[in-house]
Design a protein around this motif. Structure first.
Motif, PDB file in Angstrom:
ATOM      1  N   LEU A   1       0.832  -1.203   0.000  1.00  0.00           N
ATOM      2  CA  LEU A   1       0.000   0.000   0.000  1.00  0.00           C
ATOM      3  C   LEU A   1       0.870   1.258   0.000  1.00  0.00           C
ATOM      4  CD1 LEU A   1      -2.803  -0.945   2.561  1.00  0.00           C
ATOM      5  CD2 LEU A   1      -3.082  -0.643   0.089  1.00  0.00           C
ATOM      6  N   THR A   2       1.928   1.259   0.798  1.00  0.00           N
ATOM      7  CA  THR A   2       2.821   2.417   0.857  1.00  0.00           C
ATOM      8  C   THR A   2       3.440   2.694  -0.502  1.00  0.00           C
ATOM      9  OG1 THR A   2       3.319   1.954   3.190  1.00  0.00           O
ATOM     10  CG2 THR A   2       4.853   3.380   1.995  1.00  0.00           C
ATOM     11  N   SER A   3       3.827   1.637  -1.192  1.00  0.00           N
ATOM     12  CA  SER A   3       4.384   1.783  -2.544  1.00  0.00           C
ATOM     13  C   SER A   3       3.334   2.325  -3.514  1.00  0.00           C
ATOM     14  CB  SER A   3       4.908   0.436  -3.034  1.00  0.00           C
ATOM     15  OG  SER A   3       5.355   0.516  -4.372  1.00  0.00           O
ATOM     16  N   LEU A   4       2.098   1.841  -3.390  1.00  0.00           N
ATOM     17  CA  LEU A   4       0.999   2.306  -4.238  1.00  0.00           C
ATOM     18  C   LEU A   4       0.737   3.784  -4.018  1.00  0.00           C
ATOM     19  CD1 LEU A   4      -1.470   1.782  -6.114  1.00  0.00           C
ATOM     20  CD2 LEU A   4      -2.744   1.164  -4.058  1.00  0.00           C
ATOM     21  N   TRP A   5       0.685   4.218  -2.759  1.00  0.00           N
ATOM     22  CA  TRP A   5       0.422   5.627  -2.439  1.00  0.00           C
ATOM     23  C   TRP A   5       1.531   6.526  -3.005  1.00  0.00           C
ATOM     24  CZ3 TRP A   5      -0.563   4.204   3.380  1.00  0.00           C
ATOM     25  CH2 TRP A   5      -1.776   3.505   3.471  1.00  0.00           C
ATOM     26  N   LYS A   6       2.754   6.035  -2.988  1.00  0.00           N
ATOM     27  CA  LYS A   6       3.874   6.814  -3.537  1.00  0.00           C
ATOM     28  C   LYS A   6       3.745   6.946  -5.050  1.00  0.00           C
ATOM     29  CE  LYS A   6       8.939   6.959  -3.722  1.00  0.00           C
ATOM     30  NZ  LYS A   6      10.197   6.258  -3.332  1.00  0.00           N
ATOM     31  N   ASP A   7       3.341   5.858  -5.707  1.00  0.00           N
ATOM     32  CA  ASP A   7       3.222   5.856  -7.170  1.00  0.00           C
ATOM     33  C   ASP A   7       2.168   6.839  -7.668  1.00  0.00           C
ATOM     34  OD1 ASP A   7       5.188   3.959  -7.356  1.00  0.00           O
ATOM     35  OD2 ASP A   7       3.817   2.259  -7.588  1.00  0.00           O
TER      36      ASP A   7
ATOM     37  N   PRO B   1      -2.721  10.398 -16.524  1.00  0.00           N
ATOM     38  CA  PRO B   1      -1.566   9.793 -15.837  1.00  0.00           C
ATOM     39  C   PRO B   1      -1.469  10.249 -14.387  1.00  0.00           C
ATOM     40  CG  PRO B   1      -0.942  10.671 -17.996  1.00  0.00           C
ATOM     41  CD  PRO B   1      -2.332  11.165 -17.707  1.00  0.00           C
ATOM     42  N   ALA B   2      -1.138   9.319 -13.509  1.00  0.00           N
ATOM     43  CA  ALA B   2      -1.084   9.613 -12.071  1.00  0.00           C
ATOM     44  C   ALA B   2       0.000  10.623 -11.715  1.00  0.00           C
ATOM     45  CB  ALA B   2      -0.869   8.324 -11.289  1.00  0.00           C
ATOM     46  N   GLN B   3       1.049  10.723 -12.568  1.00  0.00           N
ATOM     47  CA  GLN B   3       2.126  11.653 -12.229  1.00  0.00           C
ATOM     48  C   GLN B   3       1.682  13.109 -12.297  1.00  0.00           C
ATOM     49  OE1 GLN B   3       2.290   9.421 -14.732  1.00  0.00           O
ATOM     50  NE2 GLN B   3       3.369  10.237 -16.544  1.00  0.00           N
ATOM     51  N   TYR B   4       0.566  13.354 -13.024  1.00  0.00           N
ATOM     52  CA  TYR B   4      -0.012  14.695 -13.049  1.00  0.00           C
ATOM     53  C   TYR B   4      -1.171  14.708 -12.057  1.00  0.00           C
ATOM     54  CZ  TYR B   4       2.686  14.689 -17.368  1.00  0.00           C
ATOM     55  OH  TYR B   4       3.695  14.562 -18.293  1.00  0.00           O
ATOM     56  N   ARG B   5      -0.834  14.936 -10.807  1.00  0.00           N
ATOM     57  CA  ARG B   5      -1.768  14.703  -9.719  1.00  0.00           C
ATOM     58  C   ARG B   5      -3.083  15.472  -9.857  1.00  0.00           C
ATOM     59  NH1 ARG B   5      -2.651  13.864  -4.076  1.00  0.00           N
ATOM     60  NH2 ARG B   5      -4.833  14.455  -3.902  1.00  0.00           N
ATOM     61  N   VAL B   6      -3.025  16.778 -10.034  1.00  0.00           N
ATOM     62  CA  VAL B   6      -4.251  17.579 -10.055  1.00  0.00           C
ATOM     63  C   VAL B   6      -5.135  17.233 -11.254  1.00  0.00           C
ATOM     64  CG1 VAL B   6      -5.189  19.921 -10.194  1.00  0.00           C
ATOM     65  CG2 VAL B   6      -3.231  19.448  -8.710  1.00  0.00           C
ATOM     66  N   PRO B   7      -4.590  17.204 -12.492  1.00  0.00           N
ATOM     67  CA  PRO B   7      -5.438  16.797 -13.627  1.00  0.00           C
ATOM     68  C   PRO B   7      -6.018  15.399 -13.452  1.00  0.00           C
ATOM     69  CG  PRO B   7      -3.413  17.807 -14.422  1.00  0.00           C
ATOM     70  CD  PRO B   7      -3.238  17.605 -12.946  1.00  0.00           C
TER      71      PRO B   7
ATOM     72  N   GLN C   1      -6.781  13.866 -10.628  1.00  0.00           N
ATOM     73  CA  GLN C   1      -7.855  13.896  -9.640  1.00  0.00           C
ATOM     74  C   GLN C   1      -9.120  14.497 -10.234  1.00  0.00           C
ATOM     75  OE1 GLN C   1      -6.690  15.511  -5.887  1.00  0.00           O
ATOM     76  NE2 GLN C   1      -8.721  15.326  -4.974  1.00  0.00           N
ATOM     77  N   ILE C   2      -8.977  15.596 -10.983  1.00  0.00           N
ATOM     78  CA  ILE C   2     -10.145  16.224 -11.612  1.00  0.00           C
ATOM     79  C   ILE C   2     -10.784  15.268 -12.609  1.00  0.00           C
ATOM     80  CG2 ILE C   2     -10.888  18.077 -13.160  1.00  0.00           C
ATOM     81  CD1 ILE C   2      -8.707  19.835 -11.866  1.00  0.00           C
ATOM     82  N   TRP C   3      -9.952  14.628 -13.423  1.00  0.00           N
ATOM     83  CA  TRP C   3     -10.465  13.697 -14.441  1.00  0.00           C
ATOM     84  C   TRP C   3     -11.203  12.530 -13.791  1.00  0.00           C
ATOM     85  CZ3 TRP C   3     -11.068  13.579 -19.607  1.00  0.00           C
ATOM     86  CH2 TRP C   3     -11.305  12.334 -20.213  1.00  0.00           C
ATOM     87  N   ASN C   4     -10.616  11.965 -12.750  1.00  0.00           N
ATOM     88  CA  ASN C   4     -11.217  10.803 -12.090  1.00  0.00           C
ATOM     89  C   ASN C   4     -12.543  11.122 -11.418  1.00  0.00           C
ATOM     90  OD1 ASN C   4      -8.996   9.330 -12.869  1.00  0.00           O
ATOM     91  ND2 ASN C   4      -8.018   9.337 -10.867  1.00  0.00           N
ATOM     92  N   TRP C   5     -12.733  12.389 -11.068  1.00  0.00           N
ATOM     93  CA  TRP C   5     -13.933  12.763 -10.333  1.00  0.00           C
ATOM     94  C   TRP C   5     -15.033  13.337 -11.219  1.00  0.00           C
ATOM     95  CZ3 TRP C   5     -12.161  15.225  -5.017  1.00  0.00           C
ATOM     96  CH2 TRP C   5     -11.496  14.227  -4.282  1.00  0.00           C
ATOM     97  N   LEU C   6     -14.815  13.418 -12.519  1.00  0.00           N
ATOM     98  CA  LEU C   6     -15.895  13.796 -13.420  1.00  0.00           C
ATOM     99  C   LEU C   6     -16.959  12.698 -13.401  1.00  0.00           C
ATOM    100  CD1 LEU C   6     -13.840  15.165 -16.454  1.00  0.00           C
ATOM    101  CD2 LEU C   6     -15.164  16.512 -14.798  1.00  0.00           C
ATOM    102  N   PRO C   7     -18.237  13.034 -13.564  1.00  0.00           N
ATOM    103  CA  PRO C   7     -19.301  12.018 -13.438  1.00  0.00           C
ATOM    104  C   PRO C   7     -19.091  10.791 -14.313  1.00  0.00           C
ATOM    105  CG  PRO C   7     -20.256  14.206 -13.569  1.00  0.00           C
ATOM    106  CD  PRO C   7     -18.788  14.375 -13.838  1.00  0.00           C
ATOM    107  N   TRP C   8     -18.643  11.009 -15.546  1.00  0.00           N
ATOM    108  CA  TRP C   8     -18.481   9.881 -16.471  1.00  0.00           C
ATOM    109  C   TRP C   8     -17.235   9.064 -16.168  1.00  0.00           C
ATOM    110  CZ3 TRP C   8     -20.587  14.536 -17.722  1.00  0.00           C
ATOM    111  CH2 TRP C   8     -19.707  15.617 -17.895  1.00  0.00           C
ATOM    112  N   SER C   9     -16.272   9.614 -15.418  1.00  0.00           N
ATOM    113  CA  SER C   9     -15.105   8.843 -14.968  1.00  0.00           C
ATOM    114  C   SER C   9     -15.346   8.214 -13.606  1.00  0.00           C
ATOM    115  CB  SER C   9     -13.862   9.737 -14.888  1.00  0.00           C
ATOM    116  OG  SER C   9     -13.545  10.316 -16.117  1.00  0.00           O
TER     117      SER C   9
END
Length: 404
Positions: A146-152, A335-341, A343-351
């Motif tokens: 889990l710690t490795s996942l959170w870092k990634d 991509p997860a390396q772009y944290r803010v985009p 998070q926004i993308w994942n939280w759109l209704p269709w995502s």
């Protein structure tokens, strides 16, 4: 009397008078029920050889699972499980599922063995032949993974600490409970969500635009009731329509799952159906949370679709845009390396239809407290829905009929 209730009922009458609404709703419910049955259909083969029907396989696996229900995944059960699986001969040529030892000794412990693999992130043969059963080590491996996942995925220090605290609240050792019905409901979540939002788009894409297409908007301008009450009645009817169809489809799926797979497992740890989560909730709670979030996404989407139909004055264009928005997240991810985009993308209704986004690790901090996605996103949809509805009101009010 402002006649709001009368207008609201009339809007519902118009919705229910459309054949497309009934056909789409019935098809969605039917497909949702079939998706619950689907895992039991067909046959099980190994290297092209028929072994058994999927239905019979499930019935036997369910008996084994019930026999294990109530047992803690502790040192005793770990040793028992690994000992049974080590009876399978080590062979690189024959799949372990094809051996007599698997069917006789290992299969009764399959649920526990798979949980060992998921908890420790070990490969099958590593868990079978290399790992020495150790309860403390098993859960330590989970924490390291889990710690490795959170870092990634670029979690902040505060988020890492928050999820560490949440993980500590997950009761360990896990207590196994047979949970087949909840696993199927969780697996079907994204597909069900797509049908719900598609149904919302199909049925509500004309709620405003039909007035312009049929040229009945001229009558509205002459109405003594005015456009303000009609606007609120239409948006209220569309939003409650989204709520009701979500409840209908979920109820059809839930009843089907309980009838086929049983109601057991409500109190089982959520990690049995979604291992990366550190939410200290049960399988039953997770399903209720997930489908509650789906309802909020459906309500927000209904408002979005209705305002879009007024802007475009075309139900076809509105539906086309809605379908594209639903399909795009199935093809692209941020991509997860772009944290803010991301998070926004994942939280759109269709995502947000994807269960791994509902129970993801990105959070929102409010007054020093982290809100998980399934806590934060419904609040965001509520606020955004109110703002969008308010923004749509002047657009609808200012429209003038001309050039007819």
């Amino acid at each position: 009397m402002n006649h709001f209730g009368e207008i609201y009922r009339y809007e519902w009458k118009k919705l229910l008078g459309k054949k497309i609404v009934w056909v789409s709703l019935l098809l969605s419910i039917l497909i949702s029920i079939i998706s619950v049955f689907a895992p039991l259909l067909g046959n099980y083969y190994i290297d092209g050889k028929f072994i058994d029907t999927n239905y019979n396989m499930y019935q036997q696996d369910k008996k084994y699972a019930k026999a294990l229900s109530g047992r803690k995944i502790d040192q005793a059960l770990l040793e028992e499980t690994i000992a049974a699986w080590r009876k399978i001969p080590q062979s690189t040529n024959t799949p372990y599922q094809a051996t007599e030892e698997y069917w006789k000794y290992a299969r009764p412990y399959n649920e526990i063995f798979q949980m060992i693999r998921k908890t420790s992130d070990m490969q099958t043969f590593e868990a079978m032949y290399s790992w020495q059963p150790n309860e403390a080590e098993l859960y330590a491996k989970r924490q390291a993974w889990l710690t490795s996942l959170w870092k990634d995925i670029k979690l902040s220090k505060g988020e890492t600490e928050f999820w560490g605290e949440q993980e500590e609240q997950v009761k360990k050792p896990y207590t196994y409970e047979e949970h087949g019905g909840y696993r199927v409901l969780f697996s079907n979540y994204q597909t069900t969500g797509l049908f719900v939002l598609m149904l919302v788009a199909i049925c509500l894409s004309g709620i405003f635009s039909d007035e312009h297409i049929r040229k009945t908007d001229q009558l509205i301008l002459a109405s003594p009731l005015g456009k303000t009450r009609l606007y609120w009645a239409k948006t209220a009817a569309g939003a409650t329509f989204a709520v009701i169809i979500t409840i209908l489809i979920f109820t059809a799926e839930f009843v089907s799952a309980i009838c086929l797979y049983g109601a057991g497992g409500f109190q089982a740890a959520f990690q049995f159906i979604y291992n990366p989560s550190s939410d200290p909730i049960t399988c039953g709670q997770a399903i209720l949370i997930a489908y509650g979030n789906m309802m909020m996404a459906a309500v927000f989407t209904s408002i979005f679709v209705m305002i879009l139909s007024e802007l475009l004055k075309s139900n076809i264009a509105t539906l086309a845009i809605s379908v594209v928005l639903l399909i795009v997240p199935l093809i692209f991810t941020a991509p997860a390396q772009y944290r803010v985009p991301a998070q926004i993308w994942n939280w759109l209704p269709w995502s947000f239809l994807a269960p791994w986004n509902v129970f993801g690790q990105y959070t929102v901090s409010i007054f020093g407290h982290c809100l998980t996605p399934w806590q934060a996103v419904p609040l965001i949809y509520l606020a955004a829905g109110i703002l969008l509805t308010a923004a749509g009101k002047p657009i609808y009010q200012r429209f003038q009929v001309s050039g007819r």
